[in-house]
Design an enzyme around this catalytic site. Structure first.
Site, short mmCIF file in Angstrom:
data_model
loop_
_atom_site.label_atom_id
_atom_site.label_comp_id
_atom_site.label_asym_id
_atom_site.label_seq_id
_atom_site.Cartn_x
_atom_site.Cartn_y
_atom_site.Cartn_z
N GLU A 90 0.81 -1.22 0.00
CA GLU A 90 0.00 0.00 0.00
C GLU A 90 0.84 1.26 0.00
O GLU A 90 1.99 1.27 0.45
CB GLU A 90 -0.93 0.10 1.21
CG GLU A 90 -0.89 -0.99 2.18
CD GLU A 90 -1.74 -0.71 3.42
OE1 GLU A 90 -2.40 -1.64 3.82
OE2 GLU A 90 -1.71 0.40 3.99
N CYS A 103 3.39 8.33 1.18
CA CYS A 103 4.01 7.42 2.13
C CYS A 103 4.20 6.09 1.39
O CYS A 103 3.23 5.50 0.93
CB CYS A 103 3.08 7.25 3.33
SG CYS A 103 3.66 6.03 4.52
N CYS A 110 6.71 -7.17 7.38
CA CYS A 110 7.81 -6.62 8.18
C CYS A 110 8.17 -7.61 9.28
O CYS A 110 7.30 -8.20 9.89
CB CYS A 110 7.40 -5.28 8.80
SG CYS A 110 8.74 -4.51 9.75
N CYS A 114 6.87 -5.13 15.93
CA CYS A 114 6.35 -4.17 16.92
C CYS A 114 4.91 -4.59 17.25
O CYS A 114 4.12 -4.81 16.32
CB CYS A 114 6.39 -2.76 16.36
SG CYS A 114 8.02 -2.30 15.75
N CYS A 117 1.64 -2.80 15.71
CA CYS A 117 1.61 -2.42 14.29
C CYS A 117 0.94 -3.49 13.43
O CYS A 117 1.24 -4.68 13.55
CB CYS A 117 3.04 -2.18 13.81
SG CYS A 117 3.17 -1.91 12.03
N CYS A 331 -0.99 1.94 9.19
CA CYS A 331 -0.09 1.15 8.36
C CYS A 331 -0.55 -0.28 8.24
O CYS A 331 -0.79 -0.95 9.22
CB CYS A 331 1.29 1.09 9.01
SG CYS A 331 2.16 2.59 8.95
#
Ligand code: SAH
Ligand code: SF4
Length: 345
Positions: A90, A103, A110, A114, A117, A331
């Site tokens: 995205e 962005c 990922c 975290c 997230c 995100c």
């Protein structure tokens, strides 16, 4: 075949050298691709036919497939793109008073883990190529019919875990004969990969660096960010100081306010102690709640109190305003929704 958008001017120079062509053609190529935005090599008029044919053999002028585009009431647009191998990524296009910013995503998923997230819920499958990052910007510009002037490298993924492609991307978009996005208009955010922060201090372009700190001490940081186990907060602060000393640039510290986790007045004080004397700017970020996560946004009162406390301690600080609140702006949220839809089909 290799994407034409994978090459910086330096890469073109090397290629030209191998082909026995003059290096100044690199600048001409940048101009054709990024200024004139050619969709076929046949549009090139100032090079030999044989060389153009060679380009066609060696490179493809590819594109990104846009799966959906959501537009928020405040003008923020969110793009879901499908890569050539089927993976989804995205990008978010924001309309600010200073112009349009995008962005961009740097990895498929990922691995930093975290806990708050949405991007980190899907493990990293691979790094994006340079071209896939460049094309997010070019495709968004084309579809939205706007000129993008600012870039934040804060989409899905850890940019410094894909350092080569991310720094090459910066050089390409900054090129004076191309998209011409000023280095000071580019911001890269890292969760704190210490060796790369130090390496970035020597990078040619004056790009802004943002650090996702999110905690005033190592105990809390380790609880919410796995990366703190590999690169503890003290080493991170040292690396930031090194970066500031070497570049003479101010660093942005990102701090998401999570209710009852890191948002008390005492923690604001502790953060002020930690950052004391450093040339930094603290960006307080209201948390975008993620359906699958237990974390809550801080109350307005706690956010204000945290802000006031930092101000009182003479820390440069701002409370980030929100954008795209009505369109899955957190995100990785749009991507995970689409992936669920596709899994169910
Ligand atoms: N991986 C890099 C860059 C991408 S994340 C990094 O972590 O810095 C960009 C920023 O958005 C980071 O500061 C990240 O912590 C923050 N973020 C992630 N999920 C969020 C959420 N749900 N709400 C608000 N900010 C979030
Ligand atoms: Fe990865 Fe950044 Fe999300 Fe952490 S906040 S999981 S580093 S994208």
């Amino acid at each position: 075949m290799r994407s034409i958008y994978d090459l910086s001017e330096e890469d073109f120079k090397k290629y030209l050298e191998d082909m026995g062509e003059k290096p100044f053609r690199a600048r001409q190529l940048m101009e054709w691709i990024y200024r004139h935005k050619i969709s076929s090599f046949d549009e090139i008029t100032n090079m030999k036919k044989t060389f153009v044919e060679q380009l066609k053999k060696d490179f493809v002028i590819d594109s990104l497939e846009c799966v959906t585009m959501q537009k928020s009431s405040d003008g923020t647009r969110k793009f879901l793109f499908r890569l050539a191998d089927g993976n989804l990524i995205e990008s978010v296009l924001m309309n600010n008073d200073y112009g349009y910013s995008i962005c961009v995503t740097t990895q498929v998923g990922c691995n930093m883990g975290c806990v708050f997230c949405a991007s980190g819920m899907k493990k990293k499958l691979r790094n994006l190529n340079t071209s896939e990052i460049v094309l997010q910007l070019m495709t968004a510009e084309r579809l939205a019919e706007v000129k993008i002037t600012h870039i934040v490298i804060m989409g899905i993924g850890e940019p410094f875990d894909n350092y080569e492609n991310v720094t090459r991307f910066m050089k390409i978009v900054n090129h004076p004969l191309g998209l011409e996005i000023g280095a000071r208009h580019i911001t890269v955010s890292t969760s704190g990969l210490v060796p790369k922060i130090k390496e970035f201090a020597d990078f040619d372009l004056q790009v802004n660096l943002a650090i996702s700190l999110h905690a005033p001490n190592g105990t809390i940081r380790s609880e919410i960010m796995q990366v703190n186990k590999a690169y503890p907060i003290d080493e991170l602060i040292e690396a930031i100081k090194y970066y500031i000393a070497k570049t003479n640039r101010r660093v942005t510290i990102e701090y998401i306010l999570l209710r009852d986790i890191n948002d008390s007045r005492e923690q604001a004080n502790e953060l002020a102690d930690l950052l004391h004397g450093m040339n930094v700017y603290v960006n307080l970020i209201p948390y975008n709640e993620v359906l699958e996560k237990p974390y809550k946004r801080s109350t307005k009162e706690s956010m204000q109190a945290f802000f006031d406390q930092l101000k009182k301690r003479r820390i440069n600080v701002q409370l980030r305003r929100e954008q795209g609140g009505d369109i899955d702006a957190a995100c990785g949220q749009l991507r995970s929704k689409q992936m669920k839809k596709e899994e169910n089909n």
